[in-house]
Structures are given as C-alpha cells and as structure tokens.
Design a protein around this motif. Structure first.
Motif, PDB file in Angstrom:
ATOM      1  N   ASP A  65      33.345  31.173  32.677  1.00 22.55           N
ATOM      2  CA  ASP A  65      33.055  29.952  31.904  1.00 22.55           C
ATOM      3  C   ASP A  65      31.818  30.129  31.020  1.00 22.55           C
ATOM      4  OD1 ASP A  65      31.720  29.883  34.487  1.00 22.55           O
ATOM      5  OD2 ASP A  65      31.084  27.845  34.020  1.00 22.55           O
ATOM      6  N   HIS A  66      31.120  31.268  31.159  1.00 27.36           N
ATOM      7  CA  HIS A  66      29.968  31.584  30.295  1.00 27.36           C
ATOM      8  C   HIS A  66      30.224  32.803  29.400  1.00 27.36           C
ATOM      9  CE1 HIS A  66      27.250  28.784  32.461  1.00 27.36           C
ATOM     10  NE2 HIS A  66      28.230  28.920  33.331  1.00 27.36           N
ATOM     11  N   SER A  67      31.071  33.722  29.885  1.00 28.00           N
ATOM     12  CA  SER A  67      31.268  34.992  29.153  1.00 28.00           C
ATOM     13  C   SER A  67      32.687  35.168  28.605  1.00 28.00           C
ATOM     14  CB  SER A  67      30.996  36.162  30.116  1.00 28.00           C
ATOM     15  OG  SER A  67      32.040  36.235  31.085  1.00 28.00           O
ATOM     16  N   GLY A 189      21.260  28.187  31.860  1.00 30.27           N
ATOM     17  CA  GLY A 189      22.504  28.785  32.370  1.00 30.27           C
ATOM     18  C   GLY A 189      22.880  28.019  33.627  1.00 30.27           C
ATOM     19  N   ASP A 190      23.502  28.675  34.608  1.00 31.94           N
ATOM     20  CA  ASP A 190      23.772  28.018  35.888  1.00 31.94           C
ATOM     21  C   ASP A 190      22.598  28.251  36.824  1.00 31.94           C
ATOM     22  OD1 ASP A 190      26.173  27.162  34.959  1.00 31.94           O
ATOM     23  OD2 ASP A 190      27.400  28.554  36.143  1.00 31.94           O
ATOM     24  N   ILE A 191      22.180  27.196  37.526  1.00 31.39           N
ATOM     25  CA  ILE A 191      21.019  27.295  38.416  1.00 31.39           C
ATOM     26  C   ILE A 191      21.486  27.503  39.854  1.00 31.39           C
ATOM     27  CG2 ILE A 191      18.956  26.110  39.260  1.00 31.39           C
ATOM     28  CD1 ILE A 191      19.028  24.431  36.675  1.00 31.39           C
ATOM     29  N   PHE A 435      23.900  19.650  30.022  1.00 33.53           N
ATOM     30  CA  PHE A 435      25.195  20.215  29.658  1.00 33.53           C
ATOM     31  C   PHE A 435      25.841  20.749  30.931  1.00 33.53           C
ATOM     32  CE2 PHE A 435      25.216  24.979  29.620  1.00 33.53           C
ATOM     33  CZ  PHE A 435      23.984  25.153  30.202  1.00 33.53           C
ATOM     34  N   HIS A 436      27.042  21.343  30.833  1.00 35.88           N
ATOM     35  CA  HIS A 436      27.706  21.948  31.987  1.00 35.88           C
ATOM     36  C   HIS A 436      27.770  20.954  33.142  1.00 35.88           C
ATOM     37  CE1 HIS A 436      28.771  24.906  35.061  1.00 35.88           C
ATOM     38  NE2 HIS A 436      28.815  25.858  34.170  1.00 35.88           N
ATOM     39  N   GLY A 437      28.345  19.748  32.866  1.00 34.01           N
ATOM     40  CA  GLY A 437      28.490  18.743  33.918  1.00 34.01           C
ATOM     41  C   GLY A 437      29.478  17.674  33.481  1.00 34.01           C
TER      42      GLY A 437
HETATM   43 ZN    ZN Z   1      29.100  27.875  34.970  1.00 33.53          ZN
END
Ligand code: ZN
Ligand code: ZN
Length: 475
Positions: A65-67, A189-191, A435-437
């Motif tokens: 989902d990031h790359s 990014g993702d934490i 973001f990402h939520g």
């Molecule tokens: Zn992610």
C-alpha cells in the motif's frame, strides 16, 4: 511549498503524496490502492500528476500500500531516483515481483468477464519487466543520514519501528535564495508500536512545523503484547493435547517472523509441547533471509535474547521452512499434532487455502488469527464465525475452533499515536494532516488531538492540495 494528497486520503491504501518545492516535484511513496477489482484498476492506472514530471521518489517501507504502484510509475515515464533504506529495497524486490504476478492473475478473471461482455481485454497494471526496471532506480539510504533529493531540500529517514527497514521522513525545506530557518516537515509513513519484538520503538519525528501522520487505528486500542506469549502457549498446548493441528494464516513479511521469534522463545523456555512447526510459504522463506541479512536493524531485545548468543532468532530444531510444493502437499498426510504458519494472511490466495480446505471440518483443528483481515476476505468470514465458507469454489462446513490474538498488530493504536504527537509542542507545531485512515478513525483521533491542544488538524480528500509558506502557515 505545495503538498498534494494523491492517495491514502480518507482511506488506508494507495499512499501517495506530492511535494512541489523550488520548482521540483518529490513524490513521497507510490502505493497501490487496494479495493474492488474494477475500481482498483482505474484508480491505480491513473495518477493525479504526470509521472515523467516527478524528479524523485522517497519510500517509507516495502508494504504494497506504500510501494506497490512504483513499477507503474516507472512504466508511465518516471526516471528519477527512488530513495529507501537498503532493507526496504531488498523487501521490495520480493514484494513487487509477487505483486506483478498477482496483478496478472487477478486480471485474468476480470478479462474473462469482459470477454463475455464483448469488451476488449485490459493489460496488467504492470509486469515483472516493469518491476525489474523500477528496481534499477532504487538508491539505498541509511537511517539518520541526511540526503538531498532536490535543491533546498534535506531529508533524514528515522526508524519507524513498523516493519524491517521502515522509516519516517524528516524534511528540512529551504526556499532557494531566501535565508532564515528551514521549514520542518515530518511524514510518518506507517508508525509501529513500542515493545514489539524485532522492530525498534518508533523514532519520533520532532521539532516540526508540519506533521503529516497516519491514523489507521486512531480510534482503537490494541491488546497488550505482554500476554501474547502465554496466550500462544495455551492455544498450542490445548490443541496438541486434544490431538489437533494449529493453522495460522499469516502475512509473509513481518508477521511470520514475529510469530517465529515468539515460538522460538517459548521453545527455549520449554513451554511448547513436542510437536513440529512448519512455515509453509516460499515468500516467508525469502523474507526471513532478508531479516537475517539485516539483523543489525533488529531491536535490542532480539539481540539480547538471540543474536548476541550467536543464536538465529528465526530458526530452531522444531521449526521447518517449506519452500517447495511437494513439501507443502506432504503436510496433508500428517495426522499427529503440528503447527502450520502459511500465507496469505487474509486467506485470499496461497497455500493456506489448501490447509484450510483440508482442516476446517475437523473439530480438533484450531485456526489462529494474528492479523488484520479486510471485509469479505475468507479470513474475515472465518474470524466472524461463519459456519459455511467457499474454498476453491466449494462449500465447506466450518467445525474447527477459532481464536484471534490482535496484539501482533504492527500499527500504533490511538494511545500510541497520541504519545507520538505529544513529543511535538502544540505551540510550535502549526498544522497536522491526517492520512492513511478511514473517516471514523480519523474523526475520533482529530477530537483527541484537539483536546490535547493541537487545534489545526486536517483530514484532506484525495487530490486536495495546500500551499504552505516558510513559517508553516497555509496561504
Ligand atoms: Zn500502510
Ligand atoms: Zn505498512
């Protein structure tokens, strides 16, 4: 500086953020949007910008989902460098190749339907050839080592503690020809979570003017990892003494290695019954090799428990990795108790499907879930206690036991996200962009931030853009 939210805006997949500064365009991440097939195809093939105009790409970590849309970016004309940690690059090699394979397979189904409707067949979003070209553009950057992807921009990657090699990005942005302090921008990014095995605790981005942060679990509290060892021990013991098998659907990268780590620890402490454990997944085998290669990235706990004593965290006498198909098939004939860890994590494909088909009818079997499963996936249906499920097109009665251990999550929960933000003074931090939520997670988290004194919190839609001056004000 201009920031445009091009993906993972009000949703959790397809992370893409375009920054324009000093006339250059820098893309942070190029993730694949994951959803229903037709919508997914359209979304992923169309970018909100011209790929050939992007000067550089920075990637936080290897998750798809990031790359996952990088090969398509390259296919559509991007030629710049892709900055990522060396571990992320190695993981991308196996994950992007697998993604190309899955895209082509997924599309076969779509094209069968299109043929019936007399529509032309669609080409895959990208192929293995595009993946190989993309891999040639990667440039390794170590944590805590500044680099400059464009004039006036200095970036440092900080360990995000989410998966092997995962990074948050600290960007110092200086307007060319202007003096004064740089604008300090953080992109999380993702934490990850503190206290998880293998990964370090997240290295928080601090002293920021602007924070762009993920909020996947902005409204959720995870279980405590402290109980995981005893829960896993009890689940395996009970199933073994009843003469059953434990089957664990698991993501090949990250989750499988944490499971193996915990099982190895339990084995060393004589807390496991005498039964074999199998990791049945070629991708997990390859990913584990990368974890071994980058053991210097692993946390202090892993070094103390295993590595400093010259012990491999990912291998012990009771554990067998199965790469070949024949080895996987042989597991079907085994009647004595054993543990199988296999992919995919959401049971949407891969070898886990065979193990599920052969074992869900057996009341002695335990299905153990250790990860997130999206709506409508087979893992989700089994987790929700559905009594009949379709596997390989056939109805199967579910008579086995099921159990969920959610503390394995690699994403910070609401409290951990709040702890993260609190290391930035609300008087200095000018704006927070979430973001990402999903909407419900972000809305609740936004309220929590406000009650902690962070008043300027935004939750942009896809395509929304913001001009920000050197003082961190939106203009
Ligand atoms: Zn992610
Ligand atoms: Zn991730």
């Amino acid at each position: 500086m201009n920031i445009q939210f091009c993906g993972a805006a009000q949703t959790v997949t397809g992370s893409q953020l375009l920054i324009t500064v000093n006339g250059k365009k820098i893309l942070l991440e190029c993730g694949l949007f994951q959803g229903r097939r037709q919508e997914t195809y359209e979304r992923n093939t169309t970018f909100l910008f011209k790929p050939e105009e992007v000067d550089a790409l920075i990637l936080s970590h290897a998750h798809i989902d990031h790359s996952g849309n990088i090969p398509n970016l390259v296919k559509q004309g991007f030629k710049g460098p892709i900055y990522a940690t060396p571990a992320t690059i190695e993981l991308c090699k196996i994950m992007l190749r697998d993604s190309a394979f899955l895209q082509e397979k997924d599309l076969e189904w779509v094209n069968v339907i299109r043929r019936r409707q007399h529509l032309p067949a669609l080409p895959p979003i990208y192929t293995i050839g595009d993946v190989e070209r993309a891999m040639g553009l990667f440039e390794g950057v170590e944590f805590d080592t500044p680099f400059s992807p464009a004039p006036g921009v200095e970036v440092v990657l900080r360990d995000a503690g989410h998966i092997l090699g995962s990074a948050g990005m600290h960007l110092d942005i200086q307007k060319l020809g202007a003096g004064g302090k740089p604008l300090r921008v953080g992109f999380t990014g993702d934490i990850g979570r503190p206290n998880l095995p293998l990964t370090n605790d997240p290295n928080v981005l601090r002293d920021l003017d602007i924070l762009i942060m993920e909020c996947t679990y902005g409204n959720r509290r995870h279980g405590d990892f402290d109980h995981v060892e005893s829960e896993l021990e009890a689940a395996i013991r009970d199933t073994a003494s009843a003469g059953g098998k434990v089957i664990i659907p698991s993501f090949a990268v990250g989750r499988t290695q944490i499971l193996v780590y915990v099982l190895h620890k339990l084995f060393n402490q004589n807390r496991l019954p005498d039964m074999p454990i199998y990791v049945d997944s070629p991708m997990a085998c390859d990913a584990t090799e990368i974890f071994r290669k980058f053991e210097h990235y692993l946390d202090r706990e892993t070094k103390r428990v295993f590595i400093n004593g010259l012990e491999d965290p990912f291998g012990f006498s009771r554990l067998t990795y199965i790469h070949d198909v024949d080895g996987s098939k042989r597991l079907n004939g085994q009647t004595f108790p054993h543990v199988i860890i296999s992919g995919s994590g959401m049971a949407e494909g891969g070898r886990i499907l065979h193990h599920l088909r052969n074992n869900v009818q057996n009341p002695k079997t335990l299905l153990l879930f250790v990860g997130y499963a999206a709506k409508d996936t087979l893992a989700r249906k089994l987790m929700d206690g559905q009594k009949v499920v379709k596997i390989f097109g056939e109805d199967q009665q579910v008579r086995c036991k099921t159990k969920i251990i959610d503390a394995f999550s690699a994403h910070a929960d609401r409290h951990e996200l709040l702890d993260y933000v609190r290391l930035n003074d609300p008087a200095k931090l000018k704006h927070i962009f979430l973001f990402h939520g999903e909407v419900d997670q972000a809305t609740s988290f936004k309220d929590a931030l406000r009650s902690n004194g962070y008043m300027n919190v935004h939750f942009p839609q896809r395509g929304e853009a913001f001009n920000i001056n050197q003082k961190g004000e939106i203009v």
